[in-house]
Scaffold this active site. Structure first.
Site, mmCIF file in Angstrom:
data_model
loop_
_atom_site.group_PDB
_atom_site.id
_atom_site.type_symbol
_atom_site.label_atom_id
_atom_site.label_comp_id
_atom_site.label_asym_id
_atom_site.label_seq_id
_atom_site.Cartn_x
_atom_site.Cartn_y
_atom_site.Cartn_z
ATOM 1 N N ALA A 104 39.643 39.565 41.779
ATOM 2 C CA ALA A 104 40.886 39.616 42.546
ATOM 3 C C ALA A 104 41.869 40.602 41.924
ATOM 4 O O ALA A 104 42.826 41.005 42.568
ATOM 5 C CB ALA A 104 41.507 38.232 42.619
ATOM 6 N N LYS A 105 41.654 40.967 40.669
ATOM 7 C CA LYS A 105 42.505 41.948 39.979
ATOM 8 C C LYS A 105 43.971 41.604 40.120
ATOM 9 O O LYS A 105 44.798 42.453 40.428
ATOM 10 C CB LYS A 105 42.180 43.365 40.461
#
Lengths: 270, 270
Positions: free
Chosen positions: B95-96
């Site tokens: 998801a960074k």
């Protein structure tokens, strides 16, 4: 929304206030929890109460994702509501996305096509091809993280390269090769004070999205003194101070009062 | 899942393959589009076909968010399915994320409490207080972006500071003050070749999550030669080459064949 329309809205409303829709079920008035969609019910009331004083709204996706699929629906409904009832407001999805090219392109589709926001916050760490997929949409904006409002901003953003350029300055300089001030804005925290002078030397014409006034301790006066340009050039965000001014049934009235107080301060600088 | 369990799974399966669940409705077999939940139907078939050869799965959130609330439900169902039917796999939400402290804490709650994944990819740009909220969960991991697989990784990650330290090296060094190798991993792109040597000098014991083998052009041989340590220390991701090996009703069999081929290559390095 293009830059000229944004500037016109700022002049007309005498405001550069963005209301951050960081809607937390643990903090909203308890009577709303009986609603079918408490997040949206809260947002709608806050929006209607503050739209006279605000030129932008900024839902932070973290507050919606944490409610899972229901949270996403509430985010989408909020965007549609703003589009239909307050089309003169600038709508920023605060998601701080950024991934390899084909994946960033998907995020762009999500935020600029599926849900029709005006702007998305994007993290610069992965470089050009992680940002450019967001730039292919007319009237849509990338708001790139430059110098953030939190303490950790000092960890990497202030690191100077061999030639004395700090990372946030490199981000500001290099990203101008990807898009101009009609397509790109930058996040600069209100807590950064006189650093706004350094930033304006590199991006004199760009809009800056400025979180951190209020709960995080930033000063509106400093932001305006060192960050404002001839077009105003500032979108200053306030979330908690407006959203949670009151937890009774009078919460929307209290939010309006807070928003109006900020707007009046802002009018004095315009 | 703790580090020792992960190492045991790698030894038992003779594999360090992570299957990236980048599930794109435009690429999955057309017959699945009639299913009530095509994303989940595809994922379940891929998972069941490849679980013998993979030790980890990595859904990239961009592919789920772009389907809105339905996408989130498919993501949550995929996580639950893996937990129930393949509890010996390490589950990474790609998801960074990364935001100011209280917002990162919400993302942490979303991924580590609401949906029970083992690890989350996190972007380092905002520094320590944007990362530490993810570190308060037993058996949960932060996978911090260090040196990514894309071309843009050169834009900022390779910028050297006055004392010659490149940004990705600073991220590796400094983040070790926030958590050790039982709680933190790093993303290093398979396309970085001999840079793995530089990385191993700074983080000899940590696991590295390595995307970019296959479609992005990275070489498994180079990654193993320069990146492997005594515990293996690698989780190598493959997405498109496995997921989209075939678009007919035989897609799962084709995915299994691809995954097995990679696993057998991997076994030779273990």
């Amino acid at each position: 929304m293009n830059k000229n329309e944004l500037i016109q809205n700022i002049r007309r409303k005498k405001s550069f206030l963005c209301v951050g829709l960081d809607t937390d079920l643990k903090k909203i008035p308890p009577h709303l929890l009986n609603d079918d969609d408490p997040i949206f019910a809260f947002n709608r009331a806050i929006i209607d109460a503050t739209a006279e004083y605000a030129i932008a709204y900024k839902p932070n996706l973290a507050f919606y994702e944490c409610a899972g699929a229901r949270g996403w629906l509430a985010f989408e409904k909020t965007v549609r509501y703003l589009r239909e009832h307050h089309p003169d407001t600038f709508l920023i999805a605060d998601a701080k996305r950024g991934d390899i090219g084909n994946t960033s392109a998907l995020y762009a589709r999500t935020f600029f096509e599926e849900t029709d926001v005006d702007a998305l916050t994007v993290a610069p760490y992965m470089g050009e091809d992680s940002v450019t997929p967001f730039l292919g949409y007319d009237g849509k904006w990338v708001v790139l993280l430059a110098l953030t409002s939190n303490k950790g901003s000092a960890d990497f953003q202030l690191t100077a390269s061999a030639d004395g350029e700090r990372l946030f300055e490199r981000v500001l300089r290099q990203s101008q090769e990807w898009a101009d001030d009609e397509r790109m804005m930058y996040v600069v925290g209100a807590t950064q004070g006189r650093m706004f002078e350094d930033i304006r030397r590199i991006v004199p014409r760009h809009f800056l999205l400025v979180p951190g006034v209020g709960a995080q301790g930033g000063s509106l006066d400093e932001v305006c003194r060192y960050g404002m340009n001839a077009d105003c050039g500032l979108i200053v965000n306030s979330s908690r101070a407006i959203l949670y001014a009151d937890r009774t049934e009078a919460f929307a009235t209290a939010a309006a009062r807070e928003a109006r107080a900020v707007q009046q301060q802002m009018a004095a600088y315009l």
